[in-house]
Motif scaffolding. Structure first.
Motif, mmCIF file in Angstrom:
data_model
loop_
_atom_site.group_PDB
_atom_site.id
_atom_site.type_symbol
_atom_site.label_atom_id
_atom_site.label_comp_id
_atom_site.label_asym_id
_atom_site.label_seq_id
_atom_site.Cartn_x
_atom_site.Cartn_y
_atom_site.Cartn_z
ATOM 1 N N VAL A 737 0.838 -1.204 0.000
ATOM 2 C CA VAL A 737 0.000 0.000 0.000
ATOM 3 C C VAL A 737 0.870 1.249 0.000
ATOM 4 O O VAL A 737 0.569 2.238 -0.686
ATOM 5 N N THR A 738 1.956 1.220 0.783
ATOM 6 C CA THR A 738 2.860 2.380 0.812
ATOM 7 C C THR A 738 3.451 2.652 -0.567
ATOM 8 O O THR A 738 3.535 3.803 -1.016
ATOM 9 N N VAL A 739 3.867 1.596 -1.260
ATOM 10 C CA VAL A 739 4.435 1.764 -2.597
ATOM 11 C C VAL A 739 3.373 2.249 -3.578
ATOM 12 O O VAL A 739 3.621 3.139 -4.413
ATOM 13 N N ALA A 740 2.169 1.676 -3.504
ATOM 14 C CA ALA A 740 1.126 2.003 -4.471
ATOM 15 C C ALA A 740 0.640 3.436 -4.336
ATOM 16 O O ALA A 740 0.191 4.038 -5.323
ATOM 17 N N THR A 741 0.681 3.990 -3.160
ATOM 18 C CA THR A 741 0.204 5.362 -2.964
ATOM 19 C C THR A 741 1.263 6.404 -3.284
ATOM 20 O O THR A 741 0.992 7.602 -3.207
ATOM 21 N N ASP A 742 2.448 5.988 -3.635
ATOM 22 C CA ASP A 742 3.533 6.896 -3.985
ATOM 23 C C ASP A 742 3.700 6.890 -5.509
ATOM 24 O O ASP A 742 3.945 5.835 -6.098
ATOM 25 N N PRO A 743 3.581 8.041 -6.197
ATOM 26 C CA PRO A 743 3.751 8.041 -7.660
ATOM 27 C C PRO A 743 5.094 7.473 -8.092
ATOM 28 O O PRO A 743 5.177 6.737 -9.095
ATOM 29 N N ASP A 744 6.152 7.774 -7.396
ATOM 30 C CA ASP A 744 7.448 7.203 -7.734
ATOM 31 C C ASP A 744 7.461 5.698 -7.500
ATOM 32 O O ASP A 744 8.159 4.953 -8.194
ATOM 33 N N GLY A 745 6.694 5.240 -6.500
ATOM 34 C CA GLY A 745 6.630 3.818 -6.239
ATOM 35 C C GLY A 745 5.984 3.057 -7.382
ATOM 36 O O GLY A 745 6.417 1.959 -7.749
ATOM 37 N N LEU A 746 4.947 3.639 -8.011
ATOM 38 C CA LEU A 746 4.319 2.989 -9.161
ATOM 39 C C LEU A 746 5.297 2.867 -10.321
ATOM 40 O O LEU A 746 5.332 1.842 -11.023
ATOM 41 N N ALA A 815 11.594 -3.952 -4.467
ATOM 42 C CA ALA A 815 10.494 -3.041 -4.761
ATOM 43 C C ALA A 815 9.718 -2.657 -3.497
ATOM 44 O O ALA A 815 9.223 -1.533 -3.379
ATOM 45 N N LEU A 816 9.655 -3.581 -2.563
ATOM 46 C CA LEU A 816 8.957 -3.303 -1.300
ATOM 47 C C LEU A 816 9.837 -2.552 -0.310
ATOM 48 O O LEU A 816 9.356 -2.159 0.757
ATOM 49 N N GLY A 817 11.103 -2.376 -0.627
ATOM 50 C CA GLY A 817 12.008 -1.722 0.309
ATOM 51 C C GLY A 817 12.349 -2.577 1.506
ATOM 52 O O GLY A 817 12.552 -2.059 2.613
ATOM 53 N N TRP A 818 12.430 -3.888 1.297
ATOM 54 C CA TRP A 818 12.629 -4.848 2.390
ATOM 55 C C TRP A 818 13.802 -5.758 2.019
ATOM 56 O O TRP A 818 13.627 -6.890 1.599
ATOM 57 N N VAL A 819 14.996 -5.275 2.193
ATOM 58 C CA VAL A 819 16.170 -6.014 1.740
ATOM 59 C C VAL A 819 17.121 -6.340 2.877
ATOM 60 O O VAL A 819 18.231 -6.773 2.665
ATOM 61 N N GLY A 820 16.707 -6.123 4.141
ATOM 62 C CA GLY A 820 17.573 -6.408 5.284
ATOM 63 C C GLY A 820 17.779 -7.891 5.470
ATOM 64 O O GLY A 820 17.122 -8.733 4.834
ATOM 65 N N PRO A 821 18.666 -8.259 6.386
ATOM 66 C CA PRO A 821 18.937 -9.683 6.625
ATOM 67 C C PRO A 821 17.815 -10.391 7.368
ATOM 68 O O PRO A 821 17.808 -11.603 7.444
ATOM 69 N N ALA A 822 16.893 -9.642 7.985
ATOM 70 C CA ALA A 822 15.827 -10.270 8.771
ATOM 71 C C ALA A 822 14.576 -9.436 8.640
ATOM 72 O O ALA A 822 14.523 -8.437 7.928
ATOM 73 N N GLY A 823 13.546 -9.865 9.364
ATOM 74 C CA GLY A 823 12.289 -9.144 9.314
ATOM 75 C C GLY A 823 12.292 -7.945 10.229
ATOM 76 O O GLY A 823 13.032 -7.891 11.207
ATOM 77 N N PRO A 824 11.472 -6.932 9.966
ATOM 78 C CA PRO A 824 11.427 -5.740 10.814
ATOM 79 C C PRO A 824 10.612 -5.975 12.064
ATOM 80 O O PRO A 824 9.796 -6.887 12.129
ATOM 81 N N THR A 825 10.837 -5.144 13.042
ATOM 82 C CA THR A 825 10.000 -5.157 14.230
ATOM 83 C C THR A 825 8.811 -4.252 13.990
ATOM 84 O O THR A 825 8.635 -3.685 12.915
ATOM 85 N N LEU A 857 -1.211 -6.421 -7.686
ATOM 86 C CA LEU A 857 -2.654 -6.145 -7.606
ATOM 87 C C LEU A 857 -2.922 -4.823 -6.896
ATOM 88 O O LEU A 857 -3.809 -4.063 -7.294
ATOM 89 N N THR A 858 -2.171 -4.547 -5.826
ATOM 90 C CA THR A 858 -2.361 -3.280 -5.122
ATOM 91 C C THR A 858 -2.000 -2.104 -6.021
ATOM 92 O O THR A 858 -2.699 -1.086 -6.056
ATOM 93 N N CYS A 859 -0.914 -2.230 -6.775
ATOM 94 C CA CYS A 859 -0.512 -1.141 -7.666
ATOM 95 C C CYS A 859 -1.491 -0.979 -8.830
ATOM 96 O O CYS A 859 -1.756 0.158 -9.264
ATOM 97 N N LEU A 860 -2.020 -2.079 -9.358
ATOM 98 C CA LEU A 860 -3.014 -1.963 -10.417
ATOM 99 C C LEU A 860 -4.249 -1.220 -9.934
ATOM 100 O O LEU A 860 -4.821 -0.380 -10.648
ATOM 101 N N THR A 861 -4.691 -1.542 -8.723
ATOM 102 C CA THR A 861 -5.861 -0.856 -8.173
ATOM 103 C C THR A 861 -5.585 0.631 -7.993
ATOM 104 O O THR A 861 -6.418 1.482 -8.332
ATOM 105 N N ALA A 862 -4.416 0.957 -7.446
ATOM 106 C CA ALA A 862 -4.074 2.368 -7.250
ATOM 107 C C ALA A 862 -3.947 3.092 -8.588
ATOM 108 O O ALA A 862 -4.355 4.256 -8.727
ATOM 109 N N HIS A 863 -3.362 2.426 -9.608
ATOM 110 C CA HIS A 863 -3.196 3.054 -10.924
ATOM 111 C C HIS A 863 -4.557 3.325 -11.562
ATOM 112 O O HIS A 863 -4.780 4.405 -12.163
ATOM 113 N N ARG A 864 -5.479 2.381 -11.430
ATOM 114 C CA ARG A 864 -6.817 2.593 -11.994
ATOM 115 C C ARG A 864 -7.527 3.761 -11.319
ATOM 116 O O ARG A 864 -8.181 4.583 -11.976
#
Length: 870
Positions: A737-746, A815-825, A857-864
């Motif tokens: 959702v964060t990526v889809a709501t950002d024009p640069d993210g699309l 693309a999701l901005g999630w490239v660390g070695p583990a999951g976030p808190t 799917l989230t980005c397609l919905t936001a683009h539409r």
């Protein structure tokens, strides 16, 4: 009656609840504007099932078993065993037969005796089985405490609507959101066969015989097999579960035994209160022989044991009832501790109590390493200066508006005040007829306000020297169960007893000319008609008598120069006579915290010479107390000497003699330290306010070290893995959702020029997403879709961006901005847990296809939506 080996008595046994659907242990409350129905959470902020919920469902199942075994009889022996195991239900209808079949004593009817009175008139009979709350395994709790990112996935919010019966459509304005705990949860709890039931709400210490234990064991085992749903909305698919008893490995012998068993009636319980006439007749015909003393006469002086009490569960003691609310006290009264003390000290302790040589003080919160005493009522908080506390006995307060403050203080400076944590718990009693909490047949909703502080509580056991055998304090250590409702959710405590030396007489009191008397507990004084009275003159007379002073030696000091030398408050002392099952008379008493000041003057016939205090008598009075029911902790006081107009000495607690004003900036006084959240939702936080100094409170940190998973069962390990997966799914959706709501993210997802692609062409991506597992087929479909030779070709930038996104597993995480070695808190930062990198790599491999589908799917919905807005 032979049969399989039954469960033991007095040993905590485990049970497990394995949930095969989502479940909702409701609180009846919500968050306005967010969630309408919240789940019940424990001290670790995790869902749990209160003991009352487990007990109620288990009892219902056992009643079904009992009726099946008894056939058509409403008063069969097995229904008597249900009443014996789970206790009577006085709140049910008083008719001879009730919906639960507990209106009459089934045991008496089966034995050919006349049935007992209806349940509404018979005294309550305690349960012989104690069931405790069901919570996640300690290893699971520790693992989740160390990983907030995963802990957030323990629950989720489920939407729902109300359907109109007439139209079959959703009722307008009835959209609601309910918090749910996830499927796969495994909860662990304990239950215990406490002993033979007895009237008055207490289980006796007498163990059950083998036949009785066998009947209770069979009943509990059969009932556990019928527990299939528990919690809110359990008739709508929620709360599907199985109740398991690991203590019984093979239940087959029990089924064979139940087919042929002819159970005896439960042990008889004499629920009738003793009559006065019979007691008098018995005393005349057969006088009672008193328990002999260990010594002929007590040795002067006292022996004292200090009890440090740590609450394992909230504790409900004393207090009063207001409608459907039971308001517990912020301390443990001595009357609540007394039965446990007597059980452990034996006949010698009981004899000492009857002779007035045993005192059990109230257990109050620990303040600065000592037993906290109630705030003197001369203390007040200045309304116009937050954080400022003054002693109106030592300060001119004529120009100040003050209000009363509560809590407990230490006797030394700097002043430290502690308010214990009180937790609020809501329960309900479900009507059998309506199957919901109603006011009919004992149903309804009620609230307990219980003591739930994690700070140690401190009490003292004082006994005349030489009356008890050496080392008697060691017998007081161990696990205790105290207060009301102690068979389920409340009352467990760990007690540690340490011998301490009695305080020495204070020699300086000989020269005292003005004394301040501080009541550190409620005090009951009787007038000339032997009625409890709140007349302050009775206190002066009692002090004069106990200190062996002339009748006119003590003169009460009035307020002068804006200083308040005395402040009295009146309270009521109410209690319950357990064996008689009747309330005791309500007694007026002087409230704890009351302050009164006396001048020691030359009385009539003294020749103008003022009498002197005897320090030994003062020490005796402060140790033994004053007034009635001193053995229960009432009548405790503290005497301090302060200088008067004619001089005198200063001796006693500094909080009385020296403290006058905080003399502290407001911003420093407002610094509040809160105890860790260990109570249920809605609890009032306890605070420790360092006033007039730099004193700090102990902060109990939650253990966040992960527990070795070797002690976890396969179900617990699977639960942690499932929660971690759900946490990743929720994080993927949030980031998408964060990526889809950002024009640069699309543009990062679809590439430059995505605006030139017709919507019908972009919609073809939906046909490719289900085939991501076949990478070769996916690459072929993408190449065909973005082929430059097509008449409606896609821009080159879109094709170059989409193909690696749909075919390379690592591309979606970038693309999701999630490239660390583990999951976030939960805070968005990387959580460096043990094996975090390995776990994260496995989850990225497992969830990459879901991540691509969610992101696209989230980005397609936001683009539409963006195109429609333009």
């Amino acid at each position: 009656m032979s049969g399989p080996a039954p469960l033991p008595t007095g040993t905590p046994l485990s049970y497990r609840l394995v949930f095969t659907s989502d479940w909702h242990p409701g609180t009846g409350t919500g968050r306005p504007g967010d969630v309408d129905h919240l789940v019940n959470r424990d001290a670790d902020d995790l869902p749990y099932l209160p003991a009352k919920t487990v007990t109620g469902v288990w009892r219902d199942a056992c009643e079904i078993v009992a009726r099946a075994l008894d056939g058509s009889s409403d008063t069969g022996p097995w229904q008597g065993w249900v009443r014996f195991a789970f206790g009577s239900q006085p709140a049910l209808s008083g008719s001879p037969t009730t919906t639960r079949g507990t209106g009459r004593d089934a045991a008496g009817a089966a034995g050919g005796k006349a049935p007992s009175p209806p349940a509404s008139t018979a005294p309550p009979v305690a349960a012989a089985v104690s069931i405790r709350a069901a919570r996640y395994h300690d290893g699971v709790r520790a693992a989740l405490a160390g990983d907030p990112f995963v802990r957030e996935a323990v629950t989720f919010v489920k939407p729902g609507v109300r359907v109109d019966r007439d139209t079959g459509r959703a009722t307008p304005g009835m959209l609601r959101f309910s918090e749910q705990a996830r499927v796969g949860s495994v909860l662990h709890g304990t239950f215990e066969l406490t002993g033979a039931a007895s009237p008055g709400g207490l289980a006796s210490a007498a163990p059950l015989d083998e036949n009785a234990r066998r009947c209770v064991t069979a009943l509990l085992l059969a009932g556990s097999r019928l527990v299939e749903q528990i919690g809110g909305k359990r008739r709508r698919g929620n709360g599907r579960c199985t109740l398991q008893l690991p203590s019984i490995i093979d239940p087959t012998p029990w089924w064979d035994w139940l087919e042929t068993a002819s159970p005896p009636p439960p042990p008889a319980v004499d629920a009738a209160p003793p009559a006065v006439t019979s007691a008098v007749t018995s005393a005349v015909t057969s006088p009672v022989t008193p328990t002999p003393w260990p010594h002929a006469t007590p040795v002067p002086g006292w022996e004292i044991a200090r009890l440090s009490i740590t609450l394992d569960d909230p504790l409900l003691a004393g207090g009063r009832q207001l409608g459907n609310q039971v308001m517990g006290r912020d301390h443990i009264p001595g009357s609540t501790l007394l039965p446990g003390v007597l059980r452990r000290l034996g006949p010698a302790g009981q004899a000492a109590l009857l002779a007035g040589h045993l005192v059990v003080t109230d257990a109050t919160v620990d303040v600065a390493g000592e037993r906290g005493l109630p705030v003197p009522r001369t203390f007040g908080a200045v309304k116009t200066e937050p954080g400022r506390i003054i002693n109106r006995a030592n300060t001119d307060a004529r120009t100040l508006e003050t209000r009363k403050i509560d809590g407990y203080v230490a006797t030394t400076r700097p002043l430290r005040r502690v308010r214990p944590t009180l937790s609020v718990h809501t329960h309900n009693s479900v009507s059998d007829t309506m199957q919901r909490p109603t006011t009919d047949e004992g149903g309804g909703v009620y609230t307990y306000r219980a003591l739930a502080t994690k700070r140690p509580l401190v009490a003292e056991i004082r006994v005349r020297a030489g009356l008890l055998p050496a080392g008697w304090a060691e017998d007081l250590s161990g696990s205790w169960v105290l207060g009301r409702s102690r068979k389920d959710d409340y009352g467990r405590a760990t007690v540690s007893a340490t011998p301490v030396s009695p305080p020495a007489p204070r020699a300086r009191l000989v020269d005292a000319r003005r004394i301040v008397v501080w009541l550190v507990s409620d005090m009951i004084l009787l007038d000339e008609r032997l009625r409890a009275s709140s007349d302050p003159a009775l206190l002066r007379e009692a002090l004069t008598r106990e200190l062996r002073l002339p009748a006119t030696a003590l003169k009460q000091v009035g307020s002068a120069d804006g200083r308040r030398s005395h402040t009295f408050a009146v309270t009521r002392t109410e209690s319950w006579h357990t064996r008689w099952c009747r309330p005791r008379p309500t007694l007026l008493s002087l409230a704890a915290g009351s302050i009164v000041t006396y001048d020691i003057t030359a009385g009539d016939g003294s020749g103008g010479i003022a009498p002197r205090l005897d320090p030994t008598l003062v020490a005796e009075l402060e140790t033994g107390g004053l007034g009635e029911r001193r053995g229960e902790g009432l009548g405790q006081l503290c005497i301090a000497a302060v200088p008067g107009p004619s001089g005198g000495v200063e001796d006693g607690p500094e909080v009385i003699t020296r403290f006058a004003d905080t003399q502290e900036p407001a911003e420093k006084a407002l610094a509040v330290r809160t105890e860790p959240r260990e109570a249920a939702s809605g609890a009032a936080p306890s605070t420790t306010i360092p006033v007039g100094g730099a004193g700090t409170a102990d902060i109990h940190a939650t253990n966040t070290e992960p527990t070795n998973t070797d002690i976890l069962s396969a179900d617990d390990i699977a639960l942690i893995a499932a929660l971690r997966t759900e946490a990743w799914r929720a994080e993927i959706a949030r980031r998408a959702v964060t990526v889809a709501t950002d024009p640069d993210g699309l543009r990062r997802v679809f590439g430059d020029g995505v605006d030139k692609v017709p919507p019908s062409q972009l919609a073809q991506l939906r046909d490719i997403l289900p085939r991501l597992a076949d990478r070769a087929a996916t690459e072929a479909l993408v190449d065909k879709l973005v082929d430059p030779s097509r008449r409606r070709s896609w821009p080159d930038g879109v094709g170059r961006q989409l193909k690696p996104l749909l075919t390379r597993p690592g591309q979606v995480w970038e693309a999701l901005g999630w490239v660390g070695p583990a999951g976030p808190t939960a805070g968005g930062q990387t959580h460096e847990a043990p094996h975090a990198a390995t776990i994260a790599a496995n989850l990225r491999t497992e969830l990459w296809q879901e991540a691509v589908q969610t992101l696209v799917l989230t980005c397609l919905t936001a683009h539409r939506r963006n195109r429609e807005a333009q």
